[in-house]
Design an enzyme around this catalytic site. Sequence first.
Site, PDB file in Angstrom:
ATOM      1  N   SER A 295      12.058  11.111 -16.470  1.00  0.00           N
ATOM      2  CA  SER A 295      11.379   9.839 -16.654  1.00  0.00           C
ATOM      3  C   SER A 295       9.877   9.980 -16.871  1.00  0.00           C
ATOM      4  CB  SER A 295      11.692   8.947 -15.470  1.00  0.00           C
ATOM      5  OG  SER A 295      11.213   7.666 -15.711  1.00  0.00           O
ATOM      6  N   HIS A 296       9.110   9.401 -15.972  1.00  0.00           N
ATOM      7  CA  HIS A 296       7.649   9.351 -16.120  1.00  0.00           C
ATOM      8  C   HIS A 296       6.971  10.597 -15.555  1.00  0.00           C
ATOM      9  CE1 HIS A 296       9.063   7.969 -12.317  1.00  0.00           C
ATOM     10  NE2 HIS A 296       7.922   8.328 -11.797  1.00  0.00           N
TER      11      HIS A 296
ATOM     12  N   ASP B 164      12.421   3.776 -20.625  1.00  0.00           N
ATOM     13  CA  ASP B 164      12.951   2.631 -19.878  1.00  0.00           C
ATOM     14  C   ASP B 164      11.861   1.814 -19.180  1.00  0.00           C
ATOM     15  OD1 ASP B 164      12.484   4.560 -17.965  1.00  0.00           O
ATOM     16  OD2 ASP B 164      14.519   4.540 -17.120  1.00  0.00           O
ATOM     17  N   ARG B 165      10.684   2.406 -18.997  1.00  0.00           N
ATOM     18  CA  ARG B 165       9.609   1.643 -18.348  1.00  0.00           C
ATOM     19  C   ARG B 165       8.691   1.008 -19.387  1.00  0.00           C
ATOM     20  NH1 ARG B 165       7.479   4.489 -12.926  1.00  0.00           N
ATOM     21  NH2 ARG B 165       9.494   5.102 -12.101  1.00  0.00           N
TER      22      ARG B 165
ATOM     23  N   ARG C  21      16.288  15.421  -9.984  1.00  0.00           N
ATOM     24  CA  ARG C  21      14.972  15.736 -10.554  1.00  0.00           C
ATOM     25  C   ARG C  21      14.352  16.880  -9.788  1.00  0.00           C
ATOM     26  NH1 ARG C  21      12.121   9.957 -11.786  1.00  0.00           N
ATOM     27  NH2 ARG C  21      13.898   9.257 -13.026  1.00  0.00           N
TER      28      ARG C  21
ATOM     29  N   THR D  11      16.707   8.767  -6.418  1.00  0.00           N
ATOM     30  CA  THR D  11      16.730   7.384  -6.907  1.00  0.00           C
ATOM     31  C   THR D  11      17.366   7.316  -8.296  1.00  0.00           C
ATOM     32  OG1 THR D  11      14.660   7.007  -5.710  1.00  0.00           O
ATOM     33  CG2 THR D  11      15.288   5.351  -7.313  1.00  0.00           C
TER      34      THR D  11
ATOM     35  N   ARG E  80       5.023   5.375  -0.460  1.00  0.00           N
ATOM     36  CA  ARG E  80       4.601   4.225  -1.257  1.00  0.00           C
ATOM     37  C   ARG E  80       4.304   3.065  -0.310  1.00  0.00           C
ATOM     38  NH1 ARG E  80       5.492   6.245  -6.122  1.00  0.00           N
ATOM     39  NH2 ARG E  80       7.535   6.885  -6.899  1.00  0.00           N
TER      40      ARG E  80
ATOM     41  N   LYS F 264      16.930  -0.253 -17.324  1.00  0.00           N
ATOM     42  CA  LYS F 264      15.732  -0.971 -17.725  1.00  0.00           C
ATOM     43  C   LYS F 264      15.371  -0.535 -19.140  1.00  0.00           C
ATOM     44  CE  LYS F 264      12.893   2.137 -14.888  1.00  0.00           C
ATOM     45  NZ  LYS F 264      13.848   2.917 -14.095  1.00  0.00           N
TER      46      LYS F 264
ATOM     47  N   SER G 296       8.100  -0.942 -10.328  1.00  0.00           N
ATOM     48  CA  SER G 296       7.835   0.365 -10.916  1.00  0.00           C
ATOM     49  C   SER G 296       7.938   0.324 -12.437  1.00  0.00           C
ATOM     50  CB  SER G 296       8.811   1.391 -10.342  1.00  0.00           C
ATOM     51  OG  SER G 296      10.142   0.956 -10.561  1.00  0.00           O
TER      52      SER G 296
ATOM     53  N   ASP H 214       7.381   4.876 -21.131  1.00  0.00           N
ATOM     54  CA  ASP H 214       7.324   6.144 -20.398  1.00  0.00           C
ATOM     55  C   ASP H 214       8.129   7.253 -21.079  1.00  0.00           C
ATOM     56  OD1 ASP H 214       9.877   5.182 -19.887  1.00  0.00           O
ATOM     57  OD2 ASP H 214       9.954   6.101 -17.904  1.00  0.00           O
TER      58      ASP H 214
ATOM     59  N   ASP I 215      11.195   8.493 -20.905  1.00  0.00           N
ATOM     60  CA  ASP I 215      12.533   8.247 -21.446  1.00  0.00           C
ATOM     61  C   ASP I 215      12.728   6.824 -21.950  1.00  0.00           C
ATOM     62  OD1 ASP I 215      12.407   7.344 -18.804  1.00  0.00           O
ATOM     63  OD2 ASP I 215      14.556   7.563 -18.488  1.00  0.00           O
TER      64      ASP I 215
HETATM   65  C1  G16 Z   1      13.514   5.296 -11.144  1.00  0.00           C
HETATM   66  C2  G16 Z   1      14.560   4.256 -10.902  1.00  0.00           C
HETATM   67  C3  G16 Z   1      13.913   2.942 -10.582  1.00  0.00           C
HETATM   68  C4  G16 Z   1      12.929   3.083  -9.435  1.00  0.00           C
HETATM   69  C5  G16 Z   1      11.932   4.170  -9.764  1.00  0.00           C
HETATM   70  C6  G16 Z   1      10.981   4.487  -8.622  1.00  0.00           C
HETATM   71  O1  G16 Z   1      12.821   4.980 -12.302  1.00  0.00           O
HETATM   72  O2  G16 Z   1      15.390   4.106 -12.022  1.00  0.00           O
HETATM   73  O3  G16 Z   1      14.912   2.032 -10.275  1.00  0.00           O
HETATM   74  O4  G16 Z   1      12.256   1.897  -9.198  1.00  0.00           O
HETATM   75  O5  G16 Z   1      12.622   5.360 -10.067  1.00  0.00           O
HETATM   76  O6  G16 Z   1      11.683   5.016  -7.565  1.00  0.00           O
HETATM   77  P1  G16 Z   1      10.962   5.669  -6.329  1.00  0.00           P
HETATM   78  O7  G16 Z   1      10.062   4.604  -5.769  1.00  0.00           O
HETATM   79  O8  G16 Z   1      12.079   6.043  -5.413  1.00  0.00           O
HETATM   80  O9  G16 Z   1      10.149   6.848  -6.811  1.00  0.00           O
HETATM   81  P2  G16 Z   1      12.632   6.044 -13.451  1.00  0.00           P
HETATM   82  O10 G16 Z   1      11.886   5.318 -14.525  1.00  0.00           O
HETATM   83  O11 G16 Z   1      11.827   7.138 -12.793  1.00  0.00           O
HETATM   84  O12 G16 Z   1      14.006   6.480 -13.821  1.00  0.00           O
END
Ligand code: G16
Length: 544
Positions: A114-115, A282-283, A22, A18, A497, A377, A366, A278, A280
Amino acid sequence: MTIRRIATTPFMDQKPGTSGLRKKVAVFRQPHYVENFVQAIFDTLGEARQGATLVLGGDGRFLNREVVQTTLRMAAANGFSRILVGQGGLLSTPAASNLIRINRAIGGVVLSASHNPGGPDGDFGIKFNAANGGPAPEDLTGAIHRRASAITAYATLEAPDLDLERLGEVTLGAATVVVLDPVADYAAMMRQLVDFEAIAALFRGGFRMRFDAMSAVTGPYAKAILEGALGAPAGTVVNATPLPDFGGHHPDPNPVHNADLMALMLGAEAPDFGAASDGDGDRNMIVAPGLFVTPSDSLAILAAHAHRAPGYARGLAGVARSMPTSRAVDRVAAKAGLPCYETPTGWKFFGNLLDSGRITLCGEESAGTGSDHVREKDGLWAVLLWLNILAATGKPADALVRAHWAEFGRDQYSRHDYEEVEAEAAQGLMRALRAKLEGLPGQVFAGLTVSAADDFAYTDPVDGSVTAQQGVRILFAEDARVVFRLSGTGTVGATLRVYLERYEADPARHGAETQAALAPVIAAADAIAEIARHTGRAAPSVIT
Ligand code: G16
């Protein structure tokens, strides 16, 4: 300095999800693993990289420093002429997006998972953002994956590590590396978008808030802006120092992983406003006194009030949300006569809508909210926009939320995650669901009647590209919905999910506890997908 070409063999698992590649830290520590993927990115850019500017930085997690140095040497060996790197190798994701845009860079390499947790046993990630500042679109990530799967060599420079603490320019081979303050340009952009004077007046009037940076990258940004520029009392920002393991926590701003903030905000001593960000940056998480604001509601409330901030005073062109995000923002758009788009999960899908001027604001369940100021974001931006709105309306945050529900109705919303499920079991569940979609309409589950069921496919209105199989959605005649999809950001097994929502128009019922209000939807979801039978799990791992 000598450029060296190093022979390598491909790793067959370098497929971005996504949001970039990772994996566990141990995977990235395999010899050549990082280099292969970085070279695949550079190769995919082709000759356009010669003489171009590249942005580089990460969220400070374990391996960040090493991978920044590796990427610098490789970038210099691959023909980039300027490499802009955040001091200490740090850049939040939205700040990186901004730097790419204002410096007309060819793109940026952002190091983050990210998170996801950090530290030697945690996760690491590499993503590439394109020249518009946004996450690489599907065709680009596909090309990077193909290149990584066939790679035979990478180029690097024989050079010692650079001192990334000292601001300024240094030469690396034929390239210039610029070590810059990661906060300065970002803070200047925020000043253009929100009314700093109004927020500063709010703090002067005794307004109290807590911003929890969760020992991640937003700490220095929040300190400089909230406590520095806006005059919030010292101590407003907590956990402000980025740590390689985030202090052992999961830097995911939600009520489960930031239980401390929840306890404070639900207690008798709650300040006027609570927020978190979070790994990085962005959240975001928004908590009013006594009340967690779901990301879906937050998006709707920001859309309804954004015009109160100087950057949005001319109104919005349109809004967008990812498909599993609740329909709260749709109601705001409908009332205001604004276009509203529904995209697959992943910020990259907002890119074309933002670039073409179709939308100004967008968000996801999310915990992501953003606008056309960057192509990511932006956690701290969302918090500042909330503060601007609170200052402009003079309303307490909880009253603002309740007034929103009274006007538009409330979309009760929750997400149930089943983490680290055996991958084949999770895929089996999705296959079985897809197989029964056609026969579902008209059937009754837990007292709810299925009115429609499909597997979400998205046609991008700008370039016409089609993205299929983005989640199974089941709509109920009782104005309820459940969505099932597999996460694209997990690193172990599969994460299922389940997104649950139900609309409530009656203000007398707006105070209902969310899980109780959603009980029939939860029961219907289980009956339809047979979650326990497929996964062997009696309950979700995380409920947010
Ligand atoms: C990333 C994406 C988001 C997405 C989120 C969750 O966020 O940038 O657009 O909504 O993952 O994705 P999934 O449901 O596939 O785990 P981040 O903050 O992890 O970069």
